[in-house]
Motif scaffolding. Structure first.
Motif, PDB file in Angstrom:
ATOM      1  N   GLY A  81      35.726   7.298  86.770  1.00 45.40           N
ATOM      2  CA  GLY A  81      35.674   5.771  87.451  1.00 45.40           C
ATOM      3  C   GLY A  81      37.409   5.466  87.539  1.00 45.40           C
ATOM      4  O   GLY A  81      38.315   6.486  87.458  1.00 45.40           O
ATOM      5  N   GLU A  82      37.327   4.191  87.535  1.00 43.29           N
ATOM      6  CA  GLU A  82      38.750   3.877  87.412  1.00 43.29           C
ATOM      7  C   GLU A  82      39.709   3.815  86.620  1.00 43.29           C
ATOM      8  O   GLU A  82      39.521   3.771  85.568  1.00 43.29           O
ATOM      9  CB  GLU A  82      38.443   2.388  87.991  1.00 43.29           C
ATOM     10  N   CYS A  83      41.049   3.752  87.010  1.00 38.70           N
ATOM     11  CA  CYS A  83      41.954   4.311  85.654  1.00 38.70           C
ATOM     12  C   CYS A  83      42.202   1.968  85.151  1.00 38.70           C
ATOM     13  O   CYS A  83      42.098   1.342  85.951  1.00 38.70           O
ATOM     14  CB  CYS A  83      43.316   5.083  85.813  1.00 38.70           C
ATOM     15  N   ASP A  84      41.935   2.201  83.779  1.00 37.72           N
ATOM     16  CA  ASP A  84      42.519   0.662  83.589  1.00 37.72           C
ATOM     17  C   ASP A  84      43.466   0.638  83.595  1.00 37.72           C
ATOM     18  O   ASP A  84      43.653  -0.892  84.308  1.00 37.72           O
ATOM     19  CB  ASP A  84      42.341   1.072  81.744  1.00 37.72           C
ATOM     20  N   ILE A  85      44.627   1.108  83.410  1.00 38.20           N
ATOM     21  CA  ILE A  85      46.393  -0.029  83.490  1.00 38.20           C
ATOM     22  C   ILE A  85      46.714   0.744  85.457  1.00 38.20           C
ATOM     23  O   ILE A  85      47.311  -0.277  85.996  1.00 38.20           O
ATOM     24  CB  ILE A  85      47.060   1.383  82.416  1.00 38.20           C
ATOM     25  N   GLY A  86      46.582   1.934  85.400  1.00 39.97           N
ATOM     26  CA  GLY A  86      46.783   1.875  87.680  1.00 39.97           C
ATOM     27  C   GLY A  86      48.032   2.195  87.949  1.00 39.97           C
ATOM     28  O   GLY A  86      48.443   2.451  88.467  1.00 39.97           O
TER      29      GLY A  86
ATOM     30  N   LYS B 208      46.630  -2.641  88.725  1.00 43.64           N
ATOM     31  CA  LYS B 208      45.167  -1.968  88.703  1.00 43.64           C
ATOM     32  C   LYS B 208      45.423  -1.534  89.813  1.00 43.64           C
ATOM     33  O   LYS B 208      44.425  -0.445  90.292  1.00 43.64           O
ATOM     34  CB  LYS B 208      44.271  -2.668  88.284  1.00 43.64           C
ATOM     35  N   THR B 209      45.651  -2.321  90.606  1.00 41.92           N
ATOM     36  CA  THR B 209      45.147  -2.264  91.748  1.00 41.92           C
ATOM     37  C   THR B 209      46.152  -1.820  92.927  1.00 41.92           C
ATOM     38  O   THR B 209      46.347  -1.696  94.567  1.00 41.92           O
ATOM     39  CB  THR B 209      44.669  -3.932  92.573  1.00 41.92           C
TER      40      THR B 209
END
Ligand code: TXA
Ligand code: MG
Length: 352
Positions: A178-183, A306-307
Motif C-alpha cells: 500500500g501507500e507509504c506513510d511519510i512519502g 506524502k503526496t
C-alpha cells in the motif's frame, strides 16, 4: 525477467510470502519492499554482485552508495566500526528515532563490500519501522541494501503502482504494502568530530527533523547541499546530492511569494500556458486548469510530503509544457520538502 507481485493486505502478512522473498534476497536476487518512507529496491547488502544488480535495475551510477537496512539498531555494530564517542551518539539516536526514518553514516567493516558503499569507507545504516520491511530483513538474516525503488532520475515511489511502472521485469519480487506513510526518504546524518567534540551533520532532511535531532545532540550542522545549489566543482558530503533527482520531464518552477500573489500568478499562467499546477486544496475553487494537482491543505506539511512524489509523476503524465508549485517553507518537515523540490526544479525559483 518475470516479476512476481505479492499483495499484502493491512497487517495480514503471510509468513510464506515473506519467507519466499527472503530466500530470493539470500540467493542474490532483488525484492522491492515497502518502508514507512518510500519503497526500497533490496538485495543482499553483503553480496557485491547483488549490489551491482541493484545499480543495473535502477540505471544508477555505481558510485552513488546504497543504504543497508537492519532489523534492529544494534545490528549496525556487525557492519560498522564505532569508537566510544560515536557509539554513544549512535545509541542516543537509536533510542530516540529507531526503528524509523533515520539513516546514520558510520565507518564500514570489511564484510561490507565496496560495491554497496560506492567505493567509500563508510556505510549508511537504517532500521526501518515498516512491519513488512522488518519481517523481510529478519527472515533474510542479512542486511538489505536498498535505494529507493525508482528508475534513476524519477521521483521515489510511494506506492506499488509507481514501482511497477519503473521496475516491472527488472526485479524478482515486488511486495505491495500500500501507500507509504511519510512519502519522503529518510533523514541522513553522519557523526563527525573536530576539536570542539562530536557533532551531527545533516546530509539529507527527512521525517526526523532538524529540531528533533537537536534534542539528541547540541550541535547539528546542515550540509550546504541541503538547501543551496553547490558550485560546479564543489564536492558534496553525500554523493547522491550531486545527481539531478526527482526530475519531472517538463520543467518545474517554484513560485516564491505571498500566497495571494502566487495564486494570482497561477490564474494568469493558466490562461496563457499549458501548465500543470501543484496547488493547495484551498486554491482549487480559484483555479480552472485541467491539470490541477492538489497537494493537501496549505498548513498540512505532512500531507504535502506524502503526496509530492505521486503528484510529480502525475504531472509528467499530463502534456504540460511547464509545472508550477509553491516554494515550501523550510521549517520542520518543510526542510525535507524544500530539499526535494529545489532539486526536482533544478533550483528554478521565481519570485512573484
Ligand atoms: O528512506 C530511505 O532512505 C529509502 C528507503 C528505501 O530506505 N532509501 C533511499 O535510498 O532513499 P537512496 O539510495 O535513494 O538514497 C540514499 C542516499 C544517496 O543520496 C546516497 O548518496 C547517500 O544516501 N549515501 C549512502 N551511503 C552513503 C555514505 N556512505 N556516505 C554519504 N552518503 C551516503
Ligand atoms: Mg533515491
Amino acid at each position: 525477467m518475470q516479476t512476481k507481485i505479492i499483495r499484502i493486505n493491512g497487517s495480514e502478512m503471510s509468513r510464506a510470502d515473506v519467507a519466499a522473498a527472503a530466500t530470493v534476497i539470500r540467493d542474490g536476487g532483488l525484492v522491492v519492499f515497502p518502508t514507512e518512507t518510500v519503497y526500497g529496491l533490496g538485495g543482499n547488502g553483503l553480496d557485491a554482485e547483488a549490489a551491482m544488480k541493484i545499480y543495473a535495475a535502477k540505471g544508477r551510477p555505481s558510485d552513488n552508495p546504497l543504504i543497508i537496512h537492519v532489523a534492529c539498531p544494534e545490528d549496525a555494530y556487525q557492519y560498522t566500526v564505532t569508537d566510544e564517542v560515536t557509539k554513544h551518539l549512535y545509541e542516543m539516536l537509536a533510542k530516540a528515532f529507531m526503528p524509523g526514518p533515520l539513516t546514520v553514516i558510520l565507518p564500514k567493516r570489511e564484510c561490507v563490500p565496496y560495491s554497496t558503499t560506492g567505493g567509500l569507507e563508510t556505510v549508511a545504516v537504517r532500521c526501518p519501522a515498516h512491519p513488512v520491511a522488518h519481517a523481510l530483513i529478519e527472515a533474510a538474516g542479512v542486511p538489505i541494501a536498498a535505494p529507493s525503488a525508482n528508475l534513476s532520475g524519477k521521483p521515489s515511489p510511494t506506492c506499488a503502482a509507481h514501482v511497477i511502472e519503473d521496475l516491472s521485469g527488472r526485479v524478482d519480487i515486488i511486495m505491495d504494502g500500500g501507500e507509504c506513510d511519510i512519502g519522503l526518504e529518510s533523514t541522513i546524518v553522519s557523526i563527525d568530530r573536530d576539536d570542539a567534540g562530536a557533532y551531527l551533520t545533516l546530509l539529507r532532511p527527512g521525517g526526523i527533523t532538524y529540531d528533533a535531532l537537536t534534542c539528541v545532540c547540541d550541535r547539528v550542522e546542515i550540509a550546504r547541499a541541503v538547501s543551496e545549489q553547490l558550485a560546479k566543482d564543489e564536492k558534496p558530503l553525500s554523493p547522491g546530492m550531486k545527481y539531478r533527482h526527482y526530475a519531472p520531464t517538463a520543467p518545474l518552477v517554484l513560485l516564491d511569494g505571498e500566497v495571494e500573489d502566487v495564486l494570482s500568478y497561477l490564474q494568469k499562467a493558466q490562461e496563457s500556458e499549458i501548465c500543470a499546477i501543484l496547488c493547495y486544496n484551498e486554491e482549487l475553487p480559484f483555479l480552472k486548469s485541467e491539470r490541477l494537482l492538489p497537494v493537501g491543505k496549505r498548513d498540512d506539511v505532512e500531507a504535502h510530503a506524502k503526496t509530492l512524489f505521486a503528484r510529480l509523476r502525475e504531472a509528467d503524465g499530463t502534456n504540460a509544457a511547464i509545472i508550477y508549485a509553491h516554494l515550501p517553507d523550510k521549517s520542520g518537515l518543510g526542510l525535507a520538502l524544500y530539499n526535494r523540490m529545489i532539486r526536482a526544479a533544478a533550483h528554478t525559483i521565481q519570485k512573484v
